[in-house]
Design a protein around this motif. Structure first.
Motif, short mmCIF file in Angstrom:
data_model
loop_
_atom_site.label_atom_id
_atom_site.label_comp_id
_atom_site.label_asym_id
_atom_site.label_seq_id
_atom_site.Cartn_x
_atom_site.Cartn_y
_atom_site.Cartn_z
N LYS A 190 -6.70 8.30 -28.91
CA LYS A 190 -7.01 6.93 -28.45
C LYS A 190 -7.81 6.96 -27.14
N GLU A 217 -6.63 1.44 -35.25
CA GLU A 217 -5.31 2.05 -35.22
C GLU A 217 -5.43 3.52 -35.59
N GLU A 269 -4.29 3.50 -21.45
CA GLU A 269 -2.82 3.53 -21.51
C GLU A 269 -2.15 2.29 -20.90
N LYS A 302 -3.80 6.80 -36.71
CA LYS A 302 -2.60 7.20 -37.43
C LYS A 302 -2.28 8.67 -37.18
N ASN A 303 -1.00 8.95 -36.99
CA ASN A 303 -0.57 10.34 -36.82
C ASN A 303 -0.25 10.94 -38.18
N ARG A 342 -0.31 3.28 -27.28
CA ARG A 342 0.55 2.94 -28.41
C ARG A 342 1.13 1.53 -28.24
N GLY A 343 1.51 0.97 -29.38
CA GLY A 343 2.25 -0.29 -29.37
C GLY A 343 1.57 -1.44 -28.65
N THR A 353 -1.27 -0.31 -22.39
CA THR A 353 -0.29 -0.91 -23.32
C THR A 353 1.15 -0.58 -22.89
N TYR A 354 1.35 0.60 -22.32
CA TYR A 354 2.70 0.98 -21.87
C TYR A 354 3.14 0.12 -20.70
N THR A 377 -5.17 1.58 -30.65
CA THR A 377 -3.73 1.76 -30.60
C THR A 377 -3.27 2.66 -31.74
N GLY A 378 -1.96 2.78 -31.91
CA GLY A 378 -1.41 3.62 -32.97
C GLY A 378 -0.74 4.86 -32.41
N ASN A 379 -0.04 5.58 -33.28
CA ASN A 379 0.75 6.74 -32.85
C ASN A 379 -0.01 8.06 -32.91
#
Length: 200
Positions: free
Chosen positions: A45, A180, A132, A182-183, A165-166, A134-135, A39-41
């Motif tokens: 992923k 995670e 994907e 990170k961006n 994400r999230g 998680t969305y 996950t993470g921005n």
């Protein structure tokens, strides 16, 4: 003399490190499928998840992929992996901000989730990538408790990767491994177009 001392100190440090690593290896004797959340921005992923799929296939294992969100894009990973007998279940609606149709997106998500549940119940499948998802949970298209239940009740040696994400806290709590991404910086933010073969 100093060089010899440095060499000896380095060797002593590496020996201590080796002993710690050897002990961890000796302690890790449980054999079971692994549930990983990525996950993470940051970018990468799905790419990471597909890397594990490629690794599994390279070892002769059976892998299945379920793609949410990006289903209308030309997908290099799908183009390659389908040639190696990796089955894909694809939502095929594209990004939700493009469709802007909650009812249709929910229906599409539920349909592809039914395929995912079949994979998660099949003991001949070694690895399932839920890309994907998680969305789908965040938007309440798919019930998180149903996802948790399916992952909990999967065959003992089956591994599962969830990306997006999230990630819901219940997925994170259940997972054996959580990464995670990170961006720090992204080419798209600088106006650079997504590149075929690099970004998708």
């Amino acid at each position: 003399m100093t060089e010899r001392k440095n060499t000896e100190q380095h060797k002593a440090r590496q020996q201590k490190l080796k002993e710690k690593v050897d002990q961890k290896i000796a302690n890790a004797q449980t054999e079971q499928g692994i549930f990983q959340v990525i996950t993470g921005n940051g970018k990468g992923k799905s790419t990471s998840g597909f890397g594990v799929v490629a690794r599994a296939v390279g070892h002769g294992l059976q892998a299945k992929v379920v793609q949410f969100i990006k289903g209308t894009w030309d997908c290099g990973e799908r183009n390659l992996l389908e040639q190696h007998n990796v089955e894909f279940a694809v939502m095929k609606t594209g990004f939700t901000w493009e469709t802007q149709d909650r009812e249709a997106d929910t229906l599409a998500a539920k349909l592809v989730w039914q395929e995912a549940k079949k994979y998660l119940a099949d003991d001949s499948v070694d690895l399932v990538l839920l890309d994907e998802i998680t969305y789908m949970v965040s938007y309440h298209y798919i019930d998180v408790e149903e996802v948790i239940e399916a992952i909990k009740n999967r065959p003992a040696m089956q591994s599962v990767i969830v990306t997006g994400r999230g990630a819901h806290r219940l997925l994170i709590e259940l997972a054996d491994t959580v990464s995670e991404v990170k961006n720090v910086k992204h080419a798209f933010d600088a106006g650079i177009k997504a590149q075929r073969g690099f970004d998708y």
